[in-house]
Motif scaffolding. Structure first.
Motif, PDB file in Angstrom:
ATOM      1  N   GLU A  52      43.776  35.949  37.402  1.00  0.00           N
ATOM      2  CA  GLU A  52      44.301  35.209  35.890  1.00  0.00           C
ATOM      3  C   GLU A  52      45.136  36.017  35.880  1.00  0.00           C
ATOM      4  N   ASP A  53      46.431  35.845  35.961  1.00  0.00           N
ATOM      5  CA  ASP A  53      47.580  36.435  35.379  1.00  0.00           C
ATOM      6  C   ASP A  53      48.295  36.597  34.200  1.00  0.00           C
ATOM      7  N   ASP A  95      42.380  31.189  38.160  1.00  0.00           N
ATOM      8  CA  ASP A  95      43.508  30.644  37.775  1.00  0.00           C
ATOM      9  C   ASP A  95      43.982  29.769  37.780  1.00  0.00           C
ATOM     10  N   MET A 127      47.013  28.594  37.607  1.00  0.00           N
ATOM     11  CA  MET A 127      48.385  28.935  37.904  1.00  0.00           C
ATOM     12  C   MET A 127      48.026  30.011  37.908  1.00  0.00           C
TER      13      MET A 127
HETATM   14 CA    CA Z   1      48.384  31.127  34.931  1.00  0.00          CA
END
Ligand code: CA
Length: 233
Positions: A10-11, A54, A56
């Protein structure tokens, strides 16, 4: 007992931290990766029991990460998606994820989903281990068009083993147990996914499509227009 390991890819760091905090409190060991590439690397190094992924990510799309992860080995994946588009979520499920949650999420819900997925996965692994120990398909199964063995948790179509996810297996076993009975999508969601499942009924359609394809059951798993589905042996 060794702790179960969760990898969070997850960014958005605040979200990753909330998940890390929540799952550590639940007794898991948690690793975080902030890009898809680091996530794939961590998956190899840490051998996690489950991945929270995630959709994205800045470098590789979550769907591609999902595909690459499941190519490496059989690992349960829970997708996190901010997108509200149902098509995207279903695409996520098609690419090998076991389930998804929509952001913003309730931490308790994510924890509950993870426990459910891990339980199912363990059950399937145990059954798979038993099935893998079999030298070949037993002769007496060869002439039976469809065998759904609860004991082995395995399915044979015309004598050949069919690889199904735990959810696909449960769904097929349910149909086989109730031949010719019509079930609505909602009834199937309640029965197979559980009353607390928050996904939508399109999830059922996706699983039916996969069953038809994987087990060659297009003629047996019948759509009853305006109602739902039935199994005709
Ligand atoms: Ca993201």
């Amino acid at each position: 007992m060794e702790k179960q390991k969760i990898l969070v890819i997850e960014d958005e760091k605040p979200i990753a931290e909330i998940l890390k905090y929540g799952f550590e409190k639940e007794g898991f060991e948690v690793f975080c990766a902030f890009t898809g590439a680091r996530g794939l690397q961590a998956a190899q190094e840490k051998a996690p029991d489950l991945v929270l992924l995630d959709w994205m990510l800045p470098d590789i799309s979550g769907v591609d990460v999902c595909r690459l992860l499941t190519e490496q080995r059989n690992i349960p994946i829970l997708m996190l998606t901010a997108r509200d588009n149902v098509e995207d979520k279903l695409y996520g499920l098609e690419s090998g994820a076991d389930d998804y949650v929509t952001k913003p999420f309730d931490l308790r819900e994510v924890v509950a989903r993870v426990h459910t997925i891990l339980r199912r996965f363990e059950r399937a692994q145990q059954a798979g281990g038993a099935a893998a120990g079999m030298e070949k398909t037993p002769d007496d199964l060869r002439n039976v068009p469809l065998v759904v063995s609860k004991e082995e948790h395995s399915v044979y179509r015309n004598g050949c083993p069919v690889g199904l996810t735990p959810r696909e297996f449960d769904l097929l076993a349910y149909f086989v147990k109730h031949p010719r009975q019509v079930f609505t999508r909602t009834a199937l969601l309640d029965q197979i996914w559980g009353y607390d499942y928050l996904g939508d009924t399109r999830t059922v359609d996706i699983h039916i499509q996969r069953l038809r394809k994987k087990a060659d059951l297009s003629e047996q798993l019948v759509t009853v227009f305006g109602v739902g589905y039935k199994y005709v042996p």
